[in-house]
Motif scaffolding. Structure first.
Motif, PDB file in Angstrom:
ATOM      1  N   THR A  40       2.682  42.382 -37.070  1.00  0.00           N
ATOM      2  CA  THR A  40       2.617  42.954 -38.407  1.00  0.00           C
ATOM      3  C   THR A  40       4.001  43.441 -38.827  1.00  0.00           C
ATOM      4  O   THR A  40       4.872  43.722 -37.987  1.00  0.00           O
ATOM      5  CB  THR A  40       1.643  44.135 -38.457  1.00  0.00           C
ATOM      6  OG1 THR A  40       2.137  45.195 -37.605  1.00  0.00           O
ATOM      7  CG2 THR A  40       0.248  43.730 -38.003  1.00  0.00           C
ATOM      8  N   LYS A  41       4.208  43.536 -40.126  1.00  0.00           N
ATOM      9  CA  LYS A  41       5.484  44.012 -40.653  1.00  0.00           C
ATOM     10  C   LYS A  41       5.792  45.413 -40.146  1.00  0.00           C
ATOM     11  O   LYS A  41       6.943  45.730 -39.782  1.00  0.00           O
ATOM     12  CB  LYS A  41       5.451  44.004 -42.183  1.00  0.00           C
ATOM     13  CG  LYS A  41       6.750  44.433 -42.822  1.00  0.00           C
ATOM     14  CD  LYS A  41       6.668  44.352 -44.333  1.00  0.00           C
ATOM     15  CE  LYS A  41       7.976  44.793 -44.986  1.00  0.00           C
ATOM     16  NZ  LYS A  41       7.899  44.706 -46.470  1.00  0.00           N
ATOM     17  N   GLU A  42       4.795  46.271 -40.083  1.00  0.00           N
ATOM     18  CA  GLU A  42       4.999  47.645 -39.621  1.00  0.00           C
ATOM     19  C   GLU A  42       5.484  47.678 -38.179  1.00  0.00           C
ATOM     20  O   GLU A  42       6.398  48.440 -37.837  1.00  0.00           O
ATOM     21  CB  GLU A  42       3.692  48.444 -39.753  1.00  0.00           C
ATOM     22  CG  GLU A  42       3.237  48.691 -41.182  1.00  0.00           C
ATOM     23  CD  GLU A  42       2.625  47.460 -41.833  1.00  0.00           C
ATOM     24  OE1 GLU A  42       2.475  47.476 -43.066  1.00  0.00           O
ATOM     25  OE2 GLU A  42       2.290  46.490 -41.109  1.00  0.00           O
ATOM     26  N   TYR A  43       4.892  46.842 -37.345  1.00  0.00           N
ATOM     27  CA  TYR A  43       5.297  46.816 -35.941  1.00  0.00           C
ATOM     28  C   TYR A  43       6.712  46.261 -35.804  1.00  0.00           C
ATOM     29  O   TYR A  43       7.510  46.784 -35.013  1.00  0.00           O
ATOM     30  CB  TYR A  43       4.317  45.971 -35.126  1.00  0.00           C
ATOM     31  CG  TYR A  43       4.518  46.080 -33.634  1.00  0.00           C
ATOM     32  CD1 TYR A  43       3.935  47.122 -32.914  1.00  0.00           C
ATOM     33  CD2 TYR A  43       5.268  45.133 -32.936  1.00  0.00           C
ATOM     34  CE1 TYR A  43       4.107  47.231 -31.540  1.00  0.00           C
ATOM     35  CE2 TYR A  43       5.441  45.230 -31.560  1.00  0.00           C
ATOM     36  CZ  TYR A  43       4.862  46.282 -30.875  1.00  0.00           C
ATOM     37  OH  TYR A  43       5.036  46.389 -29.515  1.00  0.00           O
TER      38      TYR A  43
ATOM     39  N   ASP B 162       8.916  49.209 -36.809  1.00  0.00           N
ATOM     40  CA  ASP B 162       8.857  50.427 -35.994  1.00  0.00           C
ATOM     41  C   ASP B 162       9.121  50.179 -34.517  1.00  0.00           C
ATOM     42  O   ASP B 162       9.544  51.104 -33.802  1.00  0.00           O
ATOM     43  CB  ASP B 162       7.488  51.100 -36.150  1.00  0.00           C
ATOM     44  CG  ASP B 162       7.214  51.547 -37.575  1.00  0.00           C
ATOM     45  OD1 ASP B 162       8.194  51.686 -38.343  1.00  0.00           O
ATOM     46  OD2 ASP B 162       6.028  51.737 -37.922  1.00  0.00           O
ATOM     47  N   GLN B 163       8.855  48.959 -34.051  1.00  0.00           N
ATOM     48  CA  GLN B 163       9.008  48.646 -32.625  1.00  0.00           C
ATOM     49  C   GLN B 163       9.935  47.441 -32.454  1.00  0.00           C
ATOM     50  O   GLN B 163       9.620  46.466 -31.770  1.00  0.00           O
ATOM     51  CB  GLN B 163       7.635  48.353 -32.011  1.00  0.00           C
ATOM     52  CG  GLN B 163       6.642  49.480 -32.141  1.00  0.00           C
ATOM     53  CD  GLN B 163       7.036  50.711 -31.336  1.00  0.00           C
ATOM     54  OE1 GLN B 163       7.750  50.616 -30.337  1.00  0.00           O
ATOM     55  NE2 GLN B 163       6.580  51.876 -31.776  1.00  0.00           N
ATOM     56  N   ALA B 164      11.104  47.543 -33.079  1.00  0.00           N
ATOM     57  CA  ALA B 164      12.048  46.421 -33.076  1.00  0.00           C
ATOM     58  C   ALA B 164      12.472  46.032 -31.663  1.00  0.00           C
ATOM     59  O   ALA B 164      12.693  44.849 -31.378  1.00  0.00           O
ATOM     60  CB  ALA B 164      13.269  46.770 -33.922  1.00  0.00           C
TER      61      ALA B 164
ATOM     62  N   ARG C  58      12.383  41.955 -27.395  1.00  0.00           N
ATOM     63  CA  ARG C  58      12.105  41.526 -26.017  1.00  0.00           C
ATOM     64  C   ARG C  58      11.251  40.264 -26.011  1.00  0.00           C
ATOM     65  O   ARG C  58      11.510  39.327 -25.240  1.00  0.00           O
ATOM     66  CB  ARG C  58      11.387  42.650 -25.268  1.00  0.00           C
ATOM     67  CG  ARG C  58      11.161  42.337 -23.792  1.00  0.00           C
ATOM     68  CD  ARG C  58      10.508  43.501 -23.086  1.00  0.00           C
ATOM     69  NE  ARG C  58      10.128  43.123 -21.726  1.00  0.00           N
ATOM     70  CZ  ARG C  58       9.014  43.509 -21.126  1.00  0.00           C
ATOM     71  NH1 ARG C  58       8.163  44.296 -21.759  1.00  0.00           N
ATOM     72  NH2 ARG C  58       8.747  43.130 -19.897  1.00  0.00           N
ATOM     73  N   VAL C  59      10.240  40.213 -26.881  1.00  0.00           N
ATOM     74  CA  VAL C  59       9.428  39.007 -26.984  1.00  0.00           C
ATOM     75  C   VAL C  59      10.290  37.830 -27.434  1.00  0.00           C
ATOM     76  O   VAL C  59      10.183  36.723 -26.906  1.00  0.00           O
ATOM     77  CB  VAL C  59       8.251  39.227 -27.957  1.00  0.00           C
ATOM     78  CG1 VAL C  59       7.523  37.909 -28.236  1.00  0.00           C
ATOM     79  CG2 VAL C  59       7.282  40.257 -27.390  1.00  0.00           C
TER      80      VAL C  59
ATOM     81  N   LEU D 165      -2.730  41.882 -29.309  1.00  0.00           N
ATOM     82  CA  LEU D 165      -2.969  42.383 -27.953  1.00  0.00           C
ATOM     83  C   LEU D 165      -1.766  43.136 -27.417  1.00  0.00           C
ATOM     84  O   LEU D 165      -1.909  43.966 -26.501  1.00  0.00           O
ATOM     85  CB  LEU D 165      -3.362  41.251 -27.000  1.00  0.00           C
ATOM     86  CG  LEU D 165      -2.278  40.412 -26.328  1.00  0.00           C
ATOM     87  CD1 LEU D 165      -2.856  39.617 -25.171  1.00  0.00           C
ATOM     88  CD2 LEU D 165      -1.559  39.517 -27.285  1.00  0.00           C
ATOM     89  N   LEU D 166      -0.559  42.875 -27.965  1.00  0.00           N
ATOM     90  CA  LEU D 166       0.620  43.648 -27.578  1.00  0.00           C
ATOM     91  C   LEU D 166       0.817  44.867 -28.475  1.00  0.00           C
ATOM     92  O   LEU D 166       1.278  45.907 -28.013  1.00  0.00           O
ATOM     93  CB  LEU D 166       1.885  42.781 -27.631  1.00  0.00           C
ATOM     94  CG  LEU D 166       1.989  41.634 -26.627  1.00  0.00           C
ATOM     95  CD1 LEU D 166       3.405  41.064 -26.633  1.00  0.00           C
ATOM     96  CD2 LEU D 166       1.618  42.068 -25.221  1.00  0.00           C
TER      97      LEU D 166
END
Length: 268
Positions: A156-159, A162-164, A169-170, A246-247
């Motif tokens: 999602t855009k938010e993730y 917020d979790q760049a 890493r992915v 799931l992540l």
């Protein structure tokens, strides 16, 4: 510490040695560590958990033959034989959810249940053309040619905002793949669904099908179709999330999976 099988498959085994075996199968371009990092601890409380890297992914050796669903099914079959595991429950994400269905078709006597997570099924002509175009673009332009659009579909855009660091890493894991092997597996993801549609003989085993509301490649309609073709199935649709829900929110997935396994006396 990971172990390498005689066939070159990297794997980990955790959990009580006498417990039923739960196999975790990751998706295209990923590896066992990044996909299942939040799942090992809760699953290993009651299960002997086997997680492994697909052919040419992570620490596993490149395949000796052209990848197909049957080749990937046999990779798991050989690993189970080497580890002397007779039966198991299979949890597969995306391409992994195609592999566990293929394995259940090939070796029903070895499969106690399946959990199919964010996995594709029969596509309409436009959707099929799109996945084939992505595979061709990867082959001609490299993994970098599609990685940005891939991550936009996965998170999602938010993730992503917020979790760049997690998204980065992915990205690094996917870009580290061997291009030819990645392309060939992407072709399996594109074309392999045809052999899973309306299996004959039909599959009849406990099956949980999960996807996310905004997963454009493994849609809720696809998950409902998968469940309709496998006796004893149930479906869960996670709201708002995309392909790698799931992540983003492992907590939303772990509980329903454990409940499903307990319901079918597969989890103590």
């Amino acid at each position: 510490m990971s172990t390498i099988s005689a066939q070159g498959t990297a794997y980990d085994l955790t959990g009580p040695e006498s417990a039923p075996v739960l196999v975790l199968i990751h998706g295209l371009g990923m590896n066992r560590q990044i996909t299942w990092q939040d799942y090992l601890a809760p699953f290993s409380k009651s299960y002997r958990v086997l997680s492994y890297d697909l052919c040419g992914h992570g620490e596993s050796a490149l395949p000796k033959t052209k990848p197909s669903l049957s080749v990937l099914s046999e990779q798991l079959y050989e690993l189970l034989n080497e580890l002397e595991i007779d039966t198991c429950t299979l949890i597969g994400f995306s391409l992994g959810g195609m592999i566990n269905r293929r394995f259940a078709m090939d070796h029903p006597e070895r499969t106690t249940a399946v959990v199919v997570m964010n996995s594709p099924h029969e596509r309409n002509q436009d959707a099929q053309r799109l996945v084939e175009e992505r595979a061709a673009k990867t082959e001609s332009g490299g993994i970098e040619a599609t990685i940005d659009s891939t991550l936009e579909r996965w998170f999602t855009k938010e993730y992503r905002n917020d979790q760049a660091a997690n998204v980065s890493r992915v990205r690094q894991v996917v870009l580290a793949n061997d291009l030819e092997n990645y392309t060939l597996h992407r072709q399996v993801l594109a074309a392999g669904v045809t052999e899973l549609i309306k299996p004959n003989p039909p599959l009849a085993l406990p099956c949980l099908v999960i996807t996310c509301e905004n997963d454009t490649g493994s849609t809720p309609a696809m998950s409902n179709a998968i469940a309709a073709e496998i006796k004893f199935s149930e479906t869960i649709i996670m709201q708002d999330l995309q392909h790698l829900g799931l992540l983003e929110r492992p907590d939303l997935f772990i509980g329903p999976i454990i409940s499903f396994l307990a319901k079918h006396s597969l989890f103590d």
